[in-house]
Design a protein around this motif. Structure first.
Motif, mmCIF file in Angstrom:
data_model
loop_
_atom_site.group_PDB
_atom_site.id
_atom_site.type_symbol
_atom_site.label_atom_id
_atom_site.label_comp_id
_atom_site.label_asym_id
_atom_site.label_seq_id
_atom_site.Cartn_x
_atom_site.Cartn_y
_atom_site.Cartn_z
ATOM 1 N N SER A 4 8.397 4.201 26.375
ATOM 2 C CA SER A 4 8.179 4.659 25.006
ATOM 3 C C SER A 4 6.856 5.410 24.871
ATOM 4 N N THR A 6 4.072 8.432 26.567
ATOM 5 C CA THR A 6 3.945 9.594 27.444
ATOM 6 C C THR A 6 3.034 9.220 28.612
ATOM 7 N N SER A 8 0.166 10.147 29.161
ATOM 8 C CA SER A 8 -1.198 9.960 28.669
ATOM 9 C C SER A 8 -1.370 8.638 27.945
ATOM 10 N N ARG A 11 2.037 7.700 22.032
ATOM 11 C CA ARG A 11 3.429 7.625 21.602
ATOM 12 C C ARG A 11 3.920 9.030 21.285
ATOM 13 N N PRO A 12 5.017 9.444 21.914
ATOM 14 C CA PRO A 12 5.526 10.795 21.654
ATOM 15 C C PRO A 12 6.171 10.893 20.276
ATOM 16 N N ILE A 13 6.092 12.065 19.683
ATOM 17 C CA ILE A 13 6.752 12.306 18.405
ATOM 18 C C ILE A 13 8.257 12.200 18.577
ATOM 19 N N PRO A 15 10.533 10.285 20.914
ATOM 20 C CA PRO A 15 10.535 9.258 21.974
ATOM 21 C C PRO A 15 11.483 9.548 23.126
ATOM 22 N N LEU A 17 11.847 12.121 24.723
ATOM 23 C CA LEU A 17 11.215 13.002 25.710
ATOM 24 C C LEU A 17 10.213 12.278 26.607
ATOM 25 N N ALA A 18 9.869 11.056 26.302
ATOM 26 C CA ALA A 18 8.878 10.325 27.098
ATOM 27 C C ALA A 18 9.283 10.262 28.563
ATOM 28 N N TRP A 21 8.732 13.729 30.216
ATOM 29 C CA TRP A 21 7.320 14.013 30.529
ATOM 30 C C TRP A 21 6.856 13.158 31.702
ATOM 31 N N GLU A 25 5.519 14.922 35.123
ATOM 32 C CA GLU A 25 4.054 14.847 35.246
ATOM 33 C C GLU A 25 3.548 15.047 36.672
#
Length: 157
Positions: A4, A6, A8, A11-13, A15, A17-18, A21, A25
């Motif tokens: 849940s 990213t 980094s 929290r992604p806008i 979710p 897509l986490a 990414w 990465e």
């Protein structure tokens, strides 16, 4: 791994897509290094071989002579080789830091050459030497990364 978040830790806008990414990465540094090398190579090919609208060693050497770098032919050979062969080494991740250091030096000189023309590259300004210099500085600092011949061969400078 908490999917849940990213890479980094934020929290992604979106979710969903986490995972995307997180999966991509490890490739991000490879993309930066390889793209930098690939995009430098045509500049060198122009200086060395007259490709991509370049003037070849004679024409580029004449330009270097006209701005006070003597012998111009030698400077054209050195800079063209750095861009073409150094770019190829960046793509491979081989001798990454020495090549990046040489590009930083070259782009620092190019910055001062282009400074009188202002910022915009469309007017032969300093925009592109700054971009290339910062990319090379980033590569110098980070090195070839996990996916590089430097790492595969077990050495980095």
């Amino acid at each position: 791994m908490n999917t849940s978040l990213t890479p980094s830790g934020a929290r992604p806008i979106i979710p969903a897509l986490a995972n995307v990414w997180a999966a991509l990465e490890p490739l991000s540094w490879l993309i930066v290094r390889v793209t930098t090398g690939i995009l430098l190579m045509p500049h060198g090919a122009g200086k060395l071989f007259g490709l991509f609208g370049g003037y070849g060693l004679e024409g580029t050497g004449g330009y270097f002579d006209s701005i006070g770098f003597h012998p111009g032919y030698l400077f054209a050979l050195l800079v063209g080789s750095l861009e073409f062969f150094g770019g190829a080494l960046l793509v491979l991740g081989l001798l990454t830091r020495p090549v990046a250091a040489a590009v930083v030096v070259f782009m620092t000189v190019a910055f001062f050459i282009h400074l009188p023309n202002g910022y915009a590259w469309i007017n032969a300004g300093f925009e592109m030497p700054v971009l290339w210099g910062m990319m090379a500085l980033s590569i110098l600092i980070r090195g070839g990364g996990k996916i590089s011949l430097d790492r595969k061969l077990g050495f980095e400078f």
